[in-house]
Design a protein around this motif. Sequence first.
Motif, mmCIF file in Angstrom:
data_model
loop_
_atom_site.group_PDB
_atom_site.id
_atom_site.type_symbol
_atom_site.label_atom_id
_atom_site.label_comp_id
_atom_site.label_asym_id
_atom_site.label_seq_id
_atom_site.Cartn_x
_atom_site.Cartn_y
_atom_site.Cartn_z
ATOM 1 N N LEU B 8 -23.437 0.933 12.896
ATOM 2 C CA LEU B 8 -22.519 -0.085 13.422
ATOM 3 C C LEU B 8 -21.977 0.341 14.785
ATOM 4 N N LEU B 9 -21.581 1.599 14.912
ATOM 5 C CA LEU B 9 -21.078 2.075 16.201
ATOM 6 C C LEU B 9 -22.159 1.996 17.271
ATOM 7 N N ALA B 10 -23.382 2.366 16.903
ATOM 8 C CA ALA B 10 -24.475 2.280 17.872
ATOM 9 C C ALA B 10 -24.684 0.830 18.308
ATOM 10 N N GLU B 11 -24.522 -0.078 17.376
ATOM 11 C CA GLU B 11 -24.677 -1.502 17.703
ATOM 12 C C GLU B 11 -23.567 -1.959 18.657
ATOM 13 N N ILE B 12 -22.336 -1.518 18.392
ATOM 14 C CA ILE B 12 -21.221 -1.882 19.281
ATOM 15 C C ILE B 12 -21.408 -1.245 20.655
ATOM 16 N N ASN B 13 -21.825 0.015 20.696
ATOM 17 C CA ASN B 13 -22.065 0.660 21.990
ATOM 18 C C ASN B 13 -23.172 -0.062 22.763
ATOM 19 N N GLY B 14 -24.195 -0.487 22.040
ATOM 20 C CA GLY B 14 -25.255 -1.251 22.696
ATOM 21 C C GLY B 14 -24.739 -2.589 23.214
ATOM 22 N N PHE B 15 -23.898 -3.223 22.416
ATOM 23 C CA PHE B 15 -23.268 -4.486 22.827
ATOM 24 C C PHE B 15 -22.498 -4.275 24.123
ATOM 25 N N ASN B 16 -21.689 -3.219 24.163
ATOM 26 C CA ASN B 16 -20.869 -2.963 25.351
ATOM 27 C C ASN B 16 -21.726 -2.631 26.570
ATOM 28 N N ALA B 17 -22.815 -1.908 26.351
ATOM 29 C CA ALA B 17 -23.706 -1.591 27.473
ATOM 30 C C ALA B 17 -24.322 -2.865 28.044
ATOM 31 N N ASP B 18 -24.741 -3.767 27.156
ATOM 32 C CA ASP B 18 -25.288 -5.040 27.624
ATOM 33 C C ASP B 18 -24.215 -5.855 28.356
ATOM 34 N N TYR B 19 -23.056 -5.899 27.754
ATOM 35 C CA TYR B 19 -21.938 -6.667 28.320
ATOM 36 C C TYR B 19 -21.643 -6.217 29.750
ATOM 37 N N GLY B 20 -21.497 -4.914 29.931
ATOM 38 C CA GLY B 20 -21.199 -4.389 31.270
ATOM 39 C C GLY B 20 -22.348 -4.629 32.234
ATOM 40 N N ALA B 21 -23.568 -4.442 31.759
ATOM 41 C CA ALA B 21 -24.727 -4.587 32.652
ATOM 42 C C ALA B 21 -24.866 -6.026 33.146
ATOM 43 N N ARG B 22 -24.638 -6.993 32.263
ATOM 44 C CA ARG B 22 -24.752 -8.390 32.674
ATOM 45 C C ARG B 22 -23.692 -8.747 33.719
ATOM 46 N N LEU B 23 -22.472 -8.315 33.467
ATOM 47 C CA LEU B 23 -21.418 -8.603 34.450
ATOM 48 C C LEU B 23 -21.725 -7.913 35.774
ATOM 49 N N ASP B 24 -22.162 -6.657 35.702
ATOM 50 C CA ASP B 24 -22.404 -5.911 36.937
ATOM 51 C C ASP B 24 -23.562 -6.508 37.733
ATOM 52 N N ALA B 25 -24.488 -7.130 37.027
ATOM 53 C CA ALA B 25 -25.607 -7.778 37.709
ATOM 54 C C ALA B 25 -25.199 -9.132 38.280
ATOM 55 N N GLY B 26 -23.968 -9.544 38.019
ATOM 56 C CA GLY B 26 -23.516 -10.845 38.509
ATOM 57 C C GLY B 26 -24.070 -11.997 37.691
ATOM 58 N N ASP B 27 -24.562 -11.687 36.511
ATOM 59 C CA ASP B 27 -25.144 -12.708 35.630
ATOM 60 C C ASP B 27 -24.023 -13.297 34.770
ATOM 61 N N PHE B 28 -23.109 -13.992 35.429
ATOM 62 C CA PHE B 28 -21.920 -14.466 34.729
ATOM 63 C C PHE B 28 -22.251 -15.541 33.694
ATOM 64 N N ALA B 29 -23.321 -16.269 33.927
ATOM 65 C CA ALA B 29 -23.683 -17.336 32.982
ATOM 66 C C ALA B 29 -23.958 -16.785 31.587
ATOM 67 N N ALA B 30 -24.368 -15.514 31.513
ATOM 68 C CA ALA B 30 -24.662 -14.911 30.208
ATOM 69 C C ALA B 30 -23.399 -14.455 29.489
ATOM 70 N N TRP B 31 -22.319 -14.386 30.215
ATOM 71 C CA TRP B 31 -21.117 -13.740 29.689
ATOM 72 C C TRP B 31 -20.471 -14.455 28.491
ATOM 73 N N PRO B 32 -20.316 -15.806 28.517
ATOM 74 C CA PRO B 32 -19.661 -16.439 27.355
ATOM 75 C C PRO B 32 -20.406 -16.196 26.045
ATOM 76 N N ASP B 33 -21.698 -15.939 26.116
ATOM 77 C CA ASP B 33 -22.461 -15.757 24.875
ATOM 78 C C ASP B 33 -22.185 -14.424 24.192
ATOM 79 N N PHE B 34 -21.406 -13.564 24.812
ATOM 80 C CA PHE B 34 -20.963 -12.362 24.105
ATOM 81 C C PHE B 34 -19.823 -12.681 23.131
ATOM 82 N N PHE B 35 -19.342 -13.914 23.188
ATOM 83 C CA PHE B 35 -18.215 -14.314 22.350
ATOM 84 C C PHE B 35 -18.664 -15.316 21.291
ATOM 85 N N ALA B 36 -17.903 -15.347 20.205
ATOM 86 C CA ALA B 36 -18.060 -16.427 19.242
ATOM 87 C C ALA B 36 -17.582 -17.719 19.917
#
Lengths: 167, 167, 167
Positions: B8-36
């Motif tokens: 579970l922790l590895a999954e959350i860490n992976g989630f956070n890595a994806d989350y940060g990478a998308r924002l840093d790439a300026g791919d803001f359109a992908a950002w709301p999909d990290f949320f319910a």
Amino acid sequence: MTPEELLLLAEINGFNADYGARLDAGDFAAWPDFFAPEGLYRIIGRENFDAGRPLCIMQLEGQGMMRDRVYGINNTLFHAPYFQRHVIGMARLLAPPAEDGIAAEASYAVFRTRPASNMAGGGVSEVFNVGRYLDLFRRQPDGRLRLLRRDCVFDSELILNSLIYPI
Amino acid sequence: MTPEELLLLAEINGFNADYGARLDAGDFAAWPDFFAPEGLYRIIGRENFDAGRPLCIMQLEGQGMMRDRVYGINNTLFHAPYFQRHVIGMARLLAPPAEDGIAAEASYAVFRTRPASNMAGGGVSEVFNVGRYLDLFRRQPDGRLRLLRRDCVFDSELILNSLIYPI
Amino acid sequence: MTPEELLLLAEINGFNADYGARLDAGDFAAWPDFFAPEGLYRIIGRENFDAGRPLCIMQLEGQGMMRDRVYGINNTLFHAPYFQRHVIGMARLLAPPAEDGIAAEASYAVFRTRPASNMAGGGVSEVFNVGRYLDLFRRQPDGRLRLLRRDCVFDSELILNSLIYPI
């Protein structure tokens, strides 16, 4: 990497995440319990460390001295309060885990924020102290990892204002 | 740590890595999909958060408001663009995972770089915002983790210029 | 996340922790061995990278060129020495691992400290270079992961003084 090593590293990374979070929350009273009763804590500059010189900017021997420091922070040390924020890298094992200790290392960056209301230059988060934790863990009778020794070996040669809280 | 917690922790860490990478790439359109769909996103100063005050510098309720923000970033908000870079620490669980949510926390540091060509002081990477993600995840029907809530509780009291992009 | 992916990510994270620790210790001689013999190493600005422009501030093709660079650092390059400190975020896989390579990415922040005794402004740790490692790993015949390619894509547009050591 064996599954045993993977689990051990995950446990150390979890330990470090807890360690940083408690300090960043200002929950200093919880801090000595990350150490074994006889644990040693030092904050030491990289040049002194590499040259084998003993001079530290903080050296606490055993939980008693640590609790004394915490009492000082909370009650007697005159200081301008500040926030700390730890971002800690992945741990790596420095040797195969042994019965008498697990040697590990992790990079850290600590950012400091001083209250904007208290002083000029406050409010902005700054790089405060960067370096590595050089650790010796030992599993305690209750099954939990505790630090027999943590050396915070920091690169920063100038300490911005004074360093009050553990790193 | 049980194997289930490790995964579970590895999954959350992976989630956070994806989350940060998308924002840093300026791919803001992908950002709301990290949320319910009903997810809540807030960026709130530590002092307000600790005092229970509701004032945030960004508060978005549900993916609709998030998509509106993204539209604003990409189309209508007048701002000097900048790069973001997230470095996120290991997550830790704040409670045993439950059916209705998984509470977790992770430290983050976000660095900002403004283009050198656009303004004086540009080109250098600066500490922009440091703090912690205080999260409530819920596993969605498709089996993936999504944020029911993410509070970015930041230490920094002064926001360098304006904060435009999600953290 | 499958147990195989979890183990692979843990291996990459361990690789990155070793990589950063060796560089931060100034153990540059160990650095080329993180690469396959034909490995490619580049440090490239984000704007150039995104625009597909080839201009890099460092480009080393194969371990021979890397060893030459290390020789230069240790023996011939005139430069003011400084300390580096890497804090590297969790890696994420960019594609399912394949026989001919494992594509991964990780955010990094490198802090620099110049000796206080050597110059004005020395002693304080600064944000030196932030960005992401864009990697292609290949498992070598000895079973260990090595880099076929590492692009350090950095946000920072201005390099504080000169960049001498690998990132």
